[in-house]
Design a protein around this motif. Structure first.
Motif, PDB file in Angstrom:
ATOM      1  N   ASP A  15      40.108 -82.482 -85.868  1.00 33.50           N
ATOM      2  CA  ASP A  15      41.267 -82.749 -85.621  1.00 33.50           C
ATOM      3  C   ASP A  15      42.144 -82.171 -86.698  1.00 33.50           C
ATOM      4  O   ASP A  15      43.612 -82.528 -86.780  1.00 33.50           O
ATOM      5  N   ASP A  16      42.012 -81.304 -87.448  1.00 31.67           N
ATOM      6  CA  ASP A  16      42.594 -80.710 -88.600  1.00 31.67           C
ATOM      7  C   ASP A  16      43.329 -79.258 -88.319  1.00 31.67           C
ATOM      8  O   ASP A  16      42.819 -78.263 -88.488  1.00 31.67           O
ATOM      9  N   PHE A  17      44.386 -79.731 -87.358  1.00 29.54           N
ATOM     10  CA  PHE A  17      44.807 -78.491 -86.702  1.00 29.54           C
ATOM     11  C   PHE A  17      45.712 -77.648 -87.880  1.00 29.54           C
ATOM     12  O   PHE A  17      45.688 -76.508 -87.714  1.00 29.54           O
ATOM     13  N   ALA A  18      46.255 -78.232 -88.988  1.00 34.96           N
ATOM     14  CA  ALA A  18      46.680 -77.527 -89.879  1.00 34.96           C
ATOM     15  C   ALA A  18      45.984 -76.668 -90.673  1.00 34.96           C
ATOM     16  O   ALA A  18      46.285 -75.603 -91.224  1.00 34.96           O
ATOM     17  N   GLY A  19      44.546 -77.007 -90.663  1.00 35.56           N
ATOM     18  CA  GLY A  19      43.690 -76.052 -91.690  1.00 35.56           C
ATOM     19  C   GLY A  19      43.089 -75.148 -90.757  1.00 35.56           C
ATOM     20  O   GLY A  19      42.361 -74.296 -91.153  1.00 35.56           O
ATOM     21  N   ALA A  20      43.328 -75.257 -89.209  1.00 38.04           N
ATOM     22  CA  ALA A  20      42.496 -74.439 -88.459  1.00 38.04           C
ATOM     23  C   ALA A  20      42.808 -72.883 -88.649  1.00 38.04           C
ATOM     24  O   ALA A  20      43.955 -72.449 -88.637  1.00 38.04           O
ATOM     25  N   GLY A  21      41.778 -72.133 -88.396  1.00 38.11           N
ATOM     26  CA  GLY A  21      41.941 -70.865 -88.619  1.00 38.11           C
ATOM     27  C   GLY A  21      41.736 -70.227 -90.123  1.00 38.11           C
ATOM     28  O   GLY A  21      41.310 -69.132 -90.329  1.00 38.11           O
ATOM     29  N   ARG A  22      41.148 -71.244 -91.128  1.00 35.98           N
ATOM     30  CA  ARG A  22      40.828 -70.804 -92.265  1.00 35.98           C
ATOM     31  C   ARG A  22      39.663 -70.282 -92.575  1.00 35.98           C
ATOM     32  O   ARG A  22      39.426 -69.098 -93.265  1.00 35.98           O
ATOM     33  N   VAL A  23      38.699 -70.629 -91.643  1.00 34.03           N
ATOM     34  CA  VAL A  23      37.165 -70.206 -91.885  1.00 34.03           C
ATOM     35  C   VAL A  23      37.205 -68.701 -91.241  1.00 34.03           C
ATOM     36  O   VAL A  23      36.690 -67.794 -91.901  1.00 34.03           O
ATOM     37  N   SER A  24      38.004 -68.568 -90.266  1.00 33.92           N
ATOM     38  CA  SER A  24      37.725 -67.260 -89.511  1.00 33.92           C
ATOM     39  C   SER A  24      38.490 -66.331 -90.276  1.00 33.92           C
ATOM     40  O   SER A  24      38.105 -65.139 -90.486  1.00 33.92           O
ATOM     41  N   THR A  25      39.589 -66.869 -90.884  1.00 33.04           N
ATOM     42  CA  THR A  25      40.373 -65.710 -91.918  1.00 33.04           C
ATOM     43  C   THR A  25      39.566 -65.511 -93.175  1.00 33.04           C
ATOM     44  O   THR A  25      39.584 -64.405 -93.411  1.00 33.04           O
ATOM     45  N   GLU A  26      38.772 -66.519 -93.932  1.00 32.17           N
ATOM     46  CA  GLU A  26      38.081 -66.435 -94.873  1.00 32.17           C
ATOM     47  C   GLU A  26      36.785 -65.490 -94.403  1.00 32.17           C
ATOM     48  O   GLU A  26      36.324 -64.415 -95.405  1.00 32.17           O
ATOM     49  N   ILE A  27      36.117 -65.658 -93.475  1.00 27.14           N
ATOM     50  CA  ILE A  27      35.012 -64.757 -93.122  1.00 27.14           C
ATOM     51  C   ILE A  27      35.382 -63.269 -92.793  1.00 27.14           C
ATOM     52  O   ILE A  27      34.685 -62.413 -93.212  1.00 27.14           O
ATOM     53  N   LYS A  28      36.574 -62.888 -92.105  1.00 27.78           N
ATOM     54  CA  LYS A  28      37.246 -61.941 -91.646  1.00 27.78           C
ATOM     55  C   LYS A  28      37.320 -60.979 -93.175  1.00 27.78           C
ATOM     56  O   LYS A  28      36.789 -59.902 -93.401  1.00 27.78           O
ATOM     57  N   ALA A  29      37.863 -61.589 -93.919  1.00 21.62           N
ATOM     58  CA  ALA A  29      38.227 -61.207 -95.611  1.00 21.62           C
ATOM     59  C   ALA A  29      36.697 -60.977 -96.253  1.00 21.62           C
ATOM     60  O   ALA A  29      36.879 -59.658 -96.824  1.00 21.62           O
ATOM     61  N   LEU A  30      35.938 -61.700 -96.014  1.00 21.55           N
ATOM     62  CA  LEU A  30      34.634 -61.448 -96.609  1.00 21.55           C
ATOM     63  C   LEU A  30      33.820 -60.218 -95.982  1.00 21.55           C
ATOM     64  O   LEU A  30      33.320 -59.382 -96.551  1.00 21.55           O
ATOM     65  N   LEU A  31      33.934 -60.121 -94.708  1.00 21.11           N
ATOM     66  CA  LEU A  31      33.322 -59.047 -93.999  1.00 21.11           C
ATOM     67  C   LEU A  31      33.765 -57.472 -94.409  1.00 21.11           C
ATOM     68  O   LEU A  31      33.256 -56.659 -94.332  1.00 21.11           O
ATOM     69  N   LYS A  32      35.431 -57.599 -94.631  1.00 17.00           N
ATOM     70  CA  LYS A  32      35.926 -56.661 -94.951  1.00 17.00           C
ATOM     71  C   LYS A  32      35.654 -56.091 -96.188  1.00 17.00           C
ATOM     72  O   LYS A  32      35.146 -54.906 -96.548  1.00 17.00           O
ATOM     73  N   GLU A  50      37.539 -68.981 -82.234  1.00 15.70           N
ATOM     74  CA  GLU A  50      37.477 -69.875 -81.101  1.00 15.70           C
ATOM     75  C   GLU A  50      36.435 -70.764 -81.428  1.00 15.70           C
ATOM     76  O   GLU A  50      36.789 -72.284 -80.842  1.00 15.70           O
ATOM     77  N   ALA A  51      35.309 -70.775 -82.025  1.00 13.58           N
ATOM     78  CA  ALA A  51      34.458 -71.617 -82.387  1.00 13.58           C
ATOM     79  C   ALA A  51      34.927 -72.742 -83.319  1.00 13.58           C
ATOM     80  O   ALA A  51      35.027 -74.071 -83.163  1.00 13.58           O
ATOM     81  N   GLU A  52      35.845 -72.388 -84.422  1.00 13.68           N
ATOM     82  CA  GLU A  52      36.511 -73.182 -85.222  1.00 13.68           C
ATOM     83  C   GLU A  52      37.516 -74.097 -84.538  1.00 13.68           C
ATOM     84  O   GLU A  52      37.424 -75.237 -84.551  1.00 13.68           O
ATOM     85  N   MET A  53      38.198 -73.368 -83.346  1.00 12.08           N
ATOM     86  CA  MET A  53      39.170 -74.149 -82.731  1.00 12.08           C
ATOM     87  C   MET A  53      38.514 -75.218 -81.821  1.00 12.08           C
ATOM     88  O   MET A  53      38.793 -76.366 -81.634  1.00 12.08           O
ATOM     89  N   ASN A  54      37.369 -75.151 -81.403  1.00  9.54           N
ATOM     90  CA  ASN A  54      36.560 -75.899 -80.455  1.00  9.54           C
ATOM     91  C   ASN A  54      36.240 -77.005 -81.452  1.00  9.54           C
ATOM     92  O   ASN A  54      36.078 -78.283 -80.978  1.00  9.54           O
ATOM     93  N   VAL A  55      35.828 -77.083 -82.736  1.00 18.23           N
ATOM     94  CA  VAL A  55      35.401 -78.243 -83.513  1.00 18.23           C
ATOM     95  C   VAL A  55      36.614 -78.891 -83.845  1.00 18.23           C
ATOM     96  O   VAL A  55      36.615 -80.105 -83.827  1.00 18.23           O
ATOM     97  N   VAL A  56      37.885 -78.146 -84.261  1.00 20.80           N
ATOM     98  CA  VAL A  56      39.210 -79.089 -84.363  1.00 20.80           C
ATOM     99  C   VAL A  56      39.641 -79.902 -83.334  1.00 20.80           C
ATOM    100  O   VAL A  56      39.955 -80.936 -83.643  1.00 20.80           O
ATOM    101  N   MET A  57      39.534 -79.453 -82.029  1.00 19.05           N
ATOM    102  CA  MET A  57      39.858 -79.833 -80.878  1.00 19.05           C
ATOM    103  C   MET A  57      38.856 -80.991 -80.546  1.00 19.05           C
ATOM    104  O   MET A  57      39.246 -82.129 -79.999  1.00 19.05           O
ATOM    105  N   TYR A  58      37.456 -80.766 -80.513  1.00 14.74           N
ATOM    106  CA  TYR A  58      36.570 -81.631 -79.924  1.00 14.74           C
ATOM    107  C   TYR A  58      35.599 -82.330 -80.849  1.00 14.74           C
ATOM    108  O   TYR A  58      35.203 -83.396 -80.369  1.00 14.74           O
TER     109      TYR A  58
END
Lengths: 142, 115
Positions: A15-32, A50-58
């Protein structure tokens, strides 16, 4: 070929919609920074988003584990939540249990799990109702 | 064409990220389903949407989009604008609706970004 392996763990709160996208953004920067190919980074970023959003939503919460080595990127999303009663149905494109509010925000297209599978070279999902869901996927480096 | 040229020619309102307008717009994408946009937009696209909230910023940041234009006069709230500024994503607003706005973008020469 080096055999260096690297692991990072991330927590996602339901339910943390405000923080959603944080992990994917961090991982992307890390892989870069590590220097994976553009296409590998893109596929991982989309799938993790997508996985992160699924967690936030459900789900109530989840631990996302990232394993990197020269062969590719391995992700485990292990959540505590309601689980998925029928995985085959949940994997169908267009199927969604999103609420009206989530749909108004542009979620609930029923594309989440299919998007993960499409961007992964290996994909597995297992779930237990009233307990949680584990999604694993691997994106090969190229 | 730079984002600044797009802003000037179409009279878009710059809600935040005014310091990132020199970025080249290499294509465009329109959509309100985040899964569709995250999967199908391309780096450098200008994204036309009515989803004026922080998850849209996450999508744009993840896909390295040039900027977001909110249609129908929609504007981001403060949190969303702050997040976008931190990630270097300009948020723009247009009073036009999606169809007319895309028509104008093509008219002024924004490339479709696809072969």
């Amino acid at each position: 070929m080096t055999t260096t392996k690297f692991r990072r763990e991330f927590d996602v709160v339901g339910d943390d919609f405000a923080g959603a996208g944080r992990v994917s953004t961090e991982i992307k920067a890390l892989l870069k920074r590590v220097g994976y190919a553009e296409q590998t980074i893109r596929r991982v970023a989309i799938a993790v988003f997508e996985a992160e959003m699924n967690v936030v939503m459900y789900a109530r919460r989840a631990r996302i584990t990232l394993d990197m080595d020269p062969e590719g990127v391995r992700i485990l999303v292990d959540d505590v939540g309601p689980g998925i009663p029928d995985i085959e149905v949940a994997m169908q494109e267009g199927y969604s249990t999103a609420t009206d509010r989530m749909r108004q925000m542009g979620f609930g297209a029923g594309m989440g799990l299919p998007n993960i599978r499409r961007n992964a070279d290996e994909f597995a999902i297992e779930s237990e109702v009233n307990s949680g869901t584990r999604v694993r996927f691997v994106v090969h480096a190229r | 064409m730079t984002l600044r040229e797009v802003v000037e020619r179409l009279g878009l309102k710059v809600c935040c990220g005014g310091e990132h307008l020199e970025r080249e717009v290499t294509g465009g994408y329109a959509g309100d389903l985040l899964s569709d946009v995250v999967a199908n937009s391309q780096e450098g696209d200008i994204w036309i949407t009515l989803q004026a909230h922080e998850n849209a910023v996450a999508v744009a940041s993840l896909r390295d989009l040039a900027g977001i234009v909110f249609v129908g006069g929609r504007e981001p709230d403060e949190d969303t604008a702050r997040r976008a500024s931190a990630r270097g994503i300009p948020l723009l607003s247009s009073s036009q609706r999606t169809f007319e706005l895309i028509g104008r973008l093509l008219e002024v020469g924004v490339p479709t970004g696809r072969v």
